[in-house]
Motif scaffolding. Structure first.
Motif, PDB file in Angstrom:
ATOM      1  N   TRP A   1     -27.897  -8.393 -16.957  1.00 35.90           N
ATOM      2  CA  TRP A   1     -28.008  -7.084 -17.637  1.00 35.90           C
ATOM      3  C   TRP A   1     -28.796  -7.273 -18.936  1.00 35.90           C
ATOM      4  O   TRP A   1     -28.303  -7.784 -19.923  1.00 35.90           O
ATOM      5  CB  TRP A   1     -26.621  -6.530 -17.946  1.00 35.90           C
ATOM      6  N   THR A   2     -30.059  -6.929 -18.907  1.00 38.67           N
ATOM      7  CA  THR A   2     -30.954  -7.097 -20.056  1.00 38.67           C
ATOM      8  C   THR A   2     -31.428  -5.735 -20.518  1.00 38.67           C
ATOM      9  O   THR A   2     -31.244  -4.722 -19.826  1.00 38.67           O
ATOM     10  CB  THR A   2     -32.170  -7.943 -19.645  1.00 38.67           C
ATOM     11  N   PRO A   3     -32.078  -5.663 -21.709  1.00 42.76           N
ATOM     12  CA  PRO A   3     -32.634  -4.381 -22.161  1.00 42.76           C
ATOM     13  C   PRO A   3     -33.600  -3.772 -21.144  1.00 42.76           C
ATOM     14  O   PRO A   3     -33.634  -2.552 -20.974  1.00 42.76           O
ATOM     15  CB  PRO A   3     -33.352  -4.757 -23.460  1.00 42.76           C
ATOM     16  N   ASP A   4     -34.379  -4.644 -20.468  1.00 45.35           N
ATOM     17  CA  ASP A   4     -35.302  -4.112 -19.449  1.00 45.35           C
ATOM     18  C   ASP A   4     -34.544  -3.462 -18.293  1.00 45.35           C
ATOM     19  O   ASP A   4     -34.947  -2.421 -17.764  1.00 45.35           O
ATOM     20  CB  ASP A   4     -36.197  -5.234 -18.921  1.00 45.35           C
ATOM     21  N   VAL A   5     -33.444  -4.101 -17.898  1.00 42.17           N
ATOM     22  CA  VAL A   5     -32.629  -3.536 -16.814  1.00 42.17           C
ATOM     23  C   VAL A   5     -32.019  -2.204 -17.260  1.00 42.17           C
ATOM     24  O   VAL A   5     -31.977  -1.228 -16.503  1.00 42.17           O
ATOM     25  CB  VAL A   5     -31.525  -4.518 -16.386  1.00 42.17           C
ATOM     26  N   ALA A   6     -31.530  -2.168 -18.518  1.00 41.11           N
ATOM     27  CA  ALA A   6     -30.935  -0.929 -19.049  1.00 41.11           C
ATOM     28  C   ALA A   6     -31.963   0.206 -19.048  1.00 41.11           C
ATOM     29  O   ALA A   6     -31.668   1.341 -18.655  1.00 41.11           O
ATOM     30  CB  ALA A   6     -30.401  -1.165 -20.452  1.00 41.11           C
ATOM     31  N   ASN A   7     -33.189  -0.106 -19.513  1.00 40.27           N
ATOM     32  CA  ASN A   7     -34.245   0.903 -19.524  1.00 40.27           C
ATOM     33  C   ASN A   7     -34.616   1.337 -18.106  1.00 40.27           C
ATOM     34  O   ASN A   7     -34.856   2.508 -17.831  1.00 40.27           O
ATOM     35  CB  ASN A   7     -35.487   0.356 -20.242  1.00 40.27           C
ATOM     36  N   GLY A   8     -34.642   0.334 -17.212  1.00 43.59           N
ATOM     37  CA  GLY A   8     -34.957   0.656 -15.821  1.00 43.59           C
ATOM     38  C   GLY A   8     -33.902   1.556 -15.201  1.00 43.59           C
ATOM     39  O   GLY A   8     -34.208   2.499 -14.468  1.00 43.59           O
ATOM     40  N   PHE A   9     -32.621   1.256 -15.506  1.00 40.11           N
ATOM     41  CA  PHE A   9     -31.527   2.065 -14.976  1.00 40.11           C
ATOM     42  C   PHE A   9     -31.595   3.496 -15.519  1.00 40.11           C
ATOM     43  O   PHE A   9     -31.373   4.466 -14.791  1.00 40.11           O
ATOM     44  CB  PHE A   9     -30.191   1.424 -15.357  1.00 40.11           C
ATOM     45  N   ASN A  10     -31.926   3.620 -16.812  1.00 35.59           N
ATOM     46  CA  ASN A  10     -32.039   4.938 -17.439  1.00 35.59           C
ATOM     47  C   ASN A  10     -33.146   5.763 -16.777  1.00 35.59           C
ATOM     48  O   ASN A  10     -32.970   6.947 -16.463  1.00 35.59           O
ATOM     49  CB  ASN A  10     -32.303   4.776 -18.939  1.00 35.59           C
ATOM     50  N   GLY A  11     -34.295   5.128 -16.553  1.00 31.93           N
ATOM     51  CA  GLY A  11     -35.405   5.825 -15.895  1.00 31.93           C
ATOM     52  C   GLY A  11     -35.075   6.218 -14.469  1.00 31.93           C
ATOM     53  O   GLY A  11     -35.423   7.302 -13.996  1.00 31.93           O
ATOM     54  N   TYR A  12     -34.366   5.290 -13.785  1.00 34.29           N
ATOM     55  CA  TYR A  12     -33.959   5.550 -12.402  1.00 34.29           C
ATOM     56  C   TYR A  12     -33.013   6.754 -12.335  1.00 34.29           C
ATOM     57  O   TYR A  12     -33.153   7.632 -11.477  1.00 34.29           O
ATOM     58  CB  TYR A  12     -33.275   4.306 -11.852  1.00 34.29           C
ATOM     59  N   ALA A  13     -32.038   6.812 -13.266  1.00 32.65           N
ATOM     60  CA  ALA A  13     -31.073   7.913 -13.287  1.00 32.65           C
ATOM     61  C   ALA A  13     -31.763   9.248 -13.554  1.00 32.65           C
ATOM     62  O   ALA A  13     -31.430  10.274 -12.935  1.00 32.65           O
ATOM     63  CB  ALA A  13     -30.006   7.642 -14.348  1.00 32.65           C
ATOM     64  N   LYS A  14     -32.737   9.265 -14.464  1.00 34.53           N
ATOM     65  CA  LYS A  14     -33.469  10.500 -14.765  1.00 34.53           C
ATOM     66  C   LYS A  14     -34.269  10.984 -13.555  1.00 34.53           C
ATOM     67  O   LYS A  14     -34.347  12.179 -13.268  1.00 34.53           O
ATOM     68  CB  LYS A  14     -34.397  10.277 -15.962  1.00 34.53           C
TER      69      LYS A  14
END
Length: 354
Positions: free
Chosen positions: A162-175
């Motif tokens: 769980w890295t910042p890149d993964v967090a950003n990726g998850f956020n974009g995916y959810a949107k």
């Protein structure tokens, strides 16, 4: 402000300064955005210069007096123009547009005319545009947005940590998923609406093709147009579920009227009303009973007034006075009576469904 606002006043022989026009339009906007279906009934009465509830008329005038203290509540013609302007704004901009359009159209009959023909034409054109939009918009196509692989790529490069890149990726995916769900919901709603349109069209087509009257329980070819013209308009309106209805309806009504025998060119209104079966008239009056709207619906009012009268034309005097229409001056083709009845029934159905 509507581009024809000043022209509507000029048509009524009223000249206003620019600041007065601005004040009047401010009042039009204030009333139109708050209008209810019962307000529309009263506005149509004012627009057609018919008797209206005094409290409503005073409240209507007070809106303009608050904006311009010099406004006179006694100027009946200006009040009628302003009521028409409010109706036009509702038809163009607000949610009650279908009922507004239908009632303005249904009230136009015989020698009854609105205060300003230009306003009536604008509302009529808006109604036609709405009718066309309902049918034509069912052919639109739109691709649903699909989710990107941003999250999967971020997980792959991070070794599933769980890295910042993964967090950003998850956020974009959810949107992206959220947007896709919204688009899917819109698409499903559009499909449901299209299915309603197709169902309505198929019902009308079956009715037209069969030429069979549900109310009379026989083929229209077995009855004359004098007896059937109002029933034709009613039956067509009862097949419509999406307001303000299909734009080709007058062609459908014309075809069905042609099925009938003795398709006389012109019929006296009083004769058409007197030929209606008493039981049918009673059922109709029980089903379509909106007292405050009655005088705005010329055929419906005639059916109500003529029920249970001792003599054939006993109802005419009361009708002429309260509906503000001269029965003796009305002579229309069966097709025209069918169209009038169609719009009256559809306006009442729309009122009930709101």
């Amino acid at each position: 402000m509507h581009s024809n606002f000043n022209d509507w006043f000029l048509e009524a022989s009223i000249t206003l300064r620019d600041d007065q026009l601005k004040n009047r339009w401010e009042g039009v906007e204030e009333i139109s955005k708050k209008a209810t279906k019962d307000d529309i009934i009263n506005l149509v009465k004012i627009f057609y210069s018919m008797p209206v509830d005094k409290n409503y008329k005073d409240t209507f005038a007070e809106t303009f007096i608050k904006i311009d203290a010099a406004f006179s509540r006694k100027n009946e013609i200006e009040l009628a123009v302003l009521a028409g302007a409010v109706l036009a704004q509702i038809a163009i901009k607000y949610n009650l547009y279908s009922f507004c359009e239908l009632l303005v159209r249904a009230a136009f009959f015989g020698n009854r005319r609105p205060a300003v023909s230009g306003i009536y034409q604008v509302i009529g054109q808006t109604q036609l545009d709405d009718m066309i939009t309902i049918r034509e918009s069912t052919n639109d196509e739109k691709n649903i947005q699909t989710s990107s692989m941003t999250l999967a790529k971020a997980l792959e490069t991070s070794g599933n940590a769980w890295t910042p890149d993964v967090a950003n990726g998850f956020n974009g995916y959810a949107k992206t998923i959220d947007a896709s769900i919204k688009e899917l919901n819109d698409a499903v709603n559009k499909i449901c609406k299209a299915n309603k349109v197709y169902f309505e069209d198929s019902q009308l087509l079956w009715w037209l093709t069969a030429g069979w009257s549900k109310d009379l329980r026989c083929s229209y070819k077995l009855v004359n147009s004098l007896e059937a013209c109002l029933i034709i308009g009613k039956e067509a309106a009862e097949l419509v579920r999406i307001y303000p209805g299909p734009y080709s309806i007058e062609g459908v009504l014309y075809k069905v009227v042609e099925y009938c025998k003795k398709n006389t060119a012109k019929l006296d209104f009083s004769e058409v009303i007197s030929q209606i079966d008493g039981e049918w008239k009673k059922r109709y009056n029980e089903k379509y009973d909106i007292p405050n709207m009655l005088e705005l619906l010329p055929v419906t009012a005639a059916l109500a007034y003529s029920e249970n009268t001792e003599s054939k034309n006993e109802w005419i005097h009361k009708y002429n006075h309260e509906a503000c229409i001269s029965v003796d001056e009305i002579k229309c083709a069966p097709f025209e009576y069918a169209v009038q009845m169609y719009f009256e029934v559809l306006a009442q159905k729309c009122y009930f469904d709101l």
